[in-house]
Design a protein around this motif. Sequence first.
Motif, short mmCIF file in Angstrom:
data_model
loop_
_atom_site.label_atom_id
_atom_site.label_comp_id
_atom_site.label_asym_id
_atom_site.label_seq_id
_atom_site.Cartn_x
_atom_site.Cartn_y
_atom_site.Cartn_z
N LEU A 65 34.24 9.47 -94.67
CA LEU A 65 34.04 8.64 -93.49
C LEU A 65 33.49 7.27 -93.91
O LEU A 65 32.46 7.19 -94.58
CB LEU A 65 33.08 9.31 -92.51
CG LEU A 65 32.87 8.58 -91.18
CD1 LEU A 65 32.69 9.56 -90.04
CD2 LEU A 65 31.66 7.65 -91.24
N LYS A 66 34.22 6.22 -93.53
CA LYS A 66 33.76 4.84 -93.75
C LYS A 66 32.96 4.42 -92.52
O LYS A 66 33.45 4.49 -91.40
CB LYS A 66 34.95 3.91 -93.95
CG LYS A 66 34.57 2.47 -94.26
CD LYS A 66 35.82 1.64 -94.53
CE LYS A 66 35.42 0.21 -94.88
NZ LYS A 66 34.73 -0.48 -93.76
N ILE A 67 31.74 4.00 -92.75
CA ILE A 67 30.78 3.78 -91.66
C ILE A 67 31.04 2.48 -90.92
O ILE A 67 31.17 1.41 -91.53
CB ILE A 67 29.36 3.79 -92.23
CG1 ILE A 67 29.02 5.18 -92.78
CG2 ILE A 67 28.33 3.38 -91.16
CD1 ILE A 67 27.79 5.22 -93.64
N ASP A 68 31.13 2.59 -89.59
CA ASP A 68 31.11 1.41 -88.71
C ASP A 68 29.72 1.19 -88.14
O ASP A 68 29.24 0.06 -88.05
CB ASP A 68 32.10 1.59 -87.54
CG ASP A 68 33.55 1.56 -87.99
OD1 ASP A 68 33.85 0.90 -89.00
OD2 ASP A 68 34.37 2.21 -87.32
N GLN A 69 29.07 2.29 -87.74
CA GLN A 69 27.74 2.22 -87.14
C GLN A 69 26.92 3.43 -87.57
O GLN A 69 27.46 4.54 -87.66
CB GLN A 69 27.81 2.23 -85.61
CG GLN A 69 28.45 1.02 -84.97
CD GLN A 69 28.46 1.17 -83.45
OE1 GLN A 69 28.75 2.24 -82.92
NE2 GLN A 69 28.15 0.09 -82.75
N VAL A 70 25.64 3.21 -87.82
CA VAL A 70 24.72 4.32 -88.05
C VAL A 70 23.45 4.02 -87.27
O VAL A 70 22.95 2.89 -87.26
CB VAL A 70 24.44 4.52 -89.56
CG1 VAL A 70 23.91 3.25 -90.21
CG2 VAL A 70 23.46 5.67 -89.78
N LEU A 71 22.93 5.04 -86.58
CA LEU A 71 21.76 4.84 -85.72
C LEU A 71 21.04 6.16 -85.49
O LEU A 71 21.63 7.24 -85.63
CB LEU A 71 22.16 4.24 -84.37
CG LEU A 71 23.11 5.06 -83.49
CD1 LEU A 71 22.83 4.78 -82.02
CD2 LEU A 71 24.57 4.73 -83.81
N PHE A 72 19.77 6.06 -85.13
CA PHE A 72 18.98 7.22 -84.74
C PHE A 72 18.92 7.31 -83.22
O PHE A 72 18.89 6.30 -82.53
CB PHE A 72 17.56 7.13 -85.30
CG PHE A 72 17.47 7.42 -86.77
CD1 PHE A 72 17.43 8.73 -87.23
CD2 PHE A 72 17.41 6.39 -87.69
CE1 PHE A 72 17.36 9.01 -88.58
CE2 PHE A 72 17.33 6.64 -89.04
CZ PHE A 72 17.30 7.96 -89.49
N HIS A 73 18.92 8.56 -82.72
CA HIS A 73 18.72 8.84 -81.29
C HIS A 73 17.35 9.47 -81.10
O HIS A 73 16.90 10.25 -81.96
CB HIS A 73 19.75 9.87 -80.80
CG HIS A 73 21.09 9.32 -80.50
ND1 HIS A 73 21.38 8.71 -79.31
CD2 HIS A 73 22.23 9.29 -81.23
CE1 HIS A 73 22.65 8.33 -79.32
NE2 HIS A 73 23.18 8.68 -80.48
N CYS A 74 16.73 9.20 -79.98
CA CYS A 74 15.47 9.89 -79.68
C CYS A 74 15.75 11.37 -79.40
O CYS A 74 16.87 11.75 -79.08
CB CYS A 74 14.75 9.24 -78.50
SG CYS A 74 15.29 9.81 -76.88
N GLY A 75 14.71 12.18 -79.53
CA GLY A 75 14.87 13.63 -79.44
C GLY A 75 14.53 14.25 -78.11
O GLY A 75 14.20 15.44 -78.06
N LYS A 76 14.60 13.48 -77.03
CA LYS A 76 14.24 14.05 -75.73
C LYS A 76 15.11 15.25 -75.37
O LYS A 76 14.63 16.21 -74.75
CB LYS A 76 14.33 12.99 -74.63
CG LYS A 76 13.26 11.91 -74.72
CD LYS A 76 13.41 10.89 -73.61
CE LYS A 76 12.35 9.80 -73.73
NZ LYS A 76 12.49 8.76 -72.68
N ALA A 77 16.39 15.22 -75.75
CA ALA A 77 17.28 16.33 -75.43
C ALA A 77 16.79 17.62 -76.08
O ALA A 77 16.92 18.71 -75.51
CB ALA A 77 18.71 16.03 -75.89
#
Length: 203
Positions: free
Chosen positions: A139-151
């Motif tokens: 996989l060639k990366i376009d975007q990388v990010l963290f999500h909060c863990g509320k779920a």
Amino acid sequence: MSEVTGDDLDRLYAQPAEAIQRAVLPHLVPFHEAYIGAATFFCLASGREQGLDASPRGGPAGFVKVLDPHQVAFADWPGNNRIETMRNLVEDPRLAMLFLFPGLEVFLRINGQGRISTDLDLLESLKEGQKVPKTAIVLKIDQVLFHCGKAVNRARLWHPDARVDRKSLPSIGQMKVAMAGGSPADAEAVDAHYQHSVRNDLY
């Protein structure tokens, strides 16, 4: 009921904070790599004209390899042989990976462009024990990010008392017999085979 428009969404939801927008990167940095190195599970989203697919992927820590700041790779191991992700990638390279980290209240997401590889050196680097995968996905990366863990906390996902009682839902064997026909004994045989396979025939 009327359709919700983009303008409606803008009225309903605040814009993400500038700090959140700045945290969406087009490449990996060391803390992304640390999380990927610890990851044991992610869900993989793909699609094509016929529709969309979400596929669970798991392995020991390090089963997703960072090739460089712009690429990651992972093996494709045996499942139900529908190989929906592979068939999707032949037509549409877009992929998304959503990592879950047992015990942690954070998610990691990577969006990018995928390809199927049969490169022997790559496959050898992804083997588990003596098992070498038939293919790998790069996989060639376009975007990388963290999500909060509320779920995680809404689901109480890591709470021991939130685990589902196996007997409270139909078993794999019971469902197969209900759909394809058979006896209670057939259902028990399917369940026994499934329990052995899902725990032992991993690669």
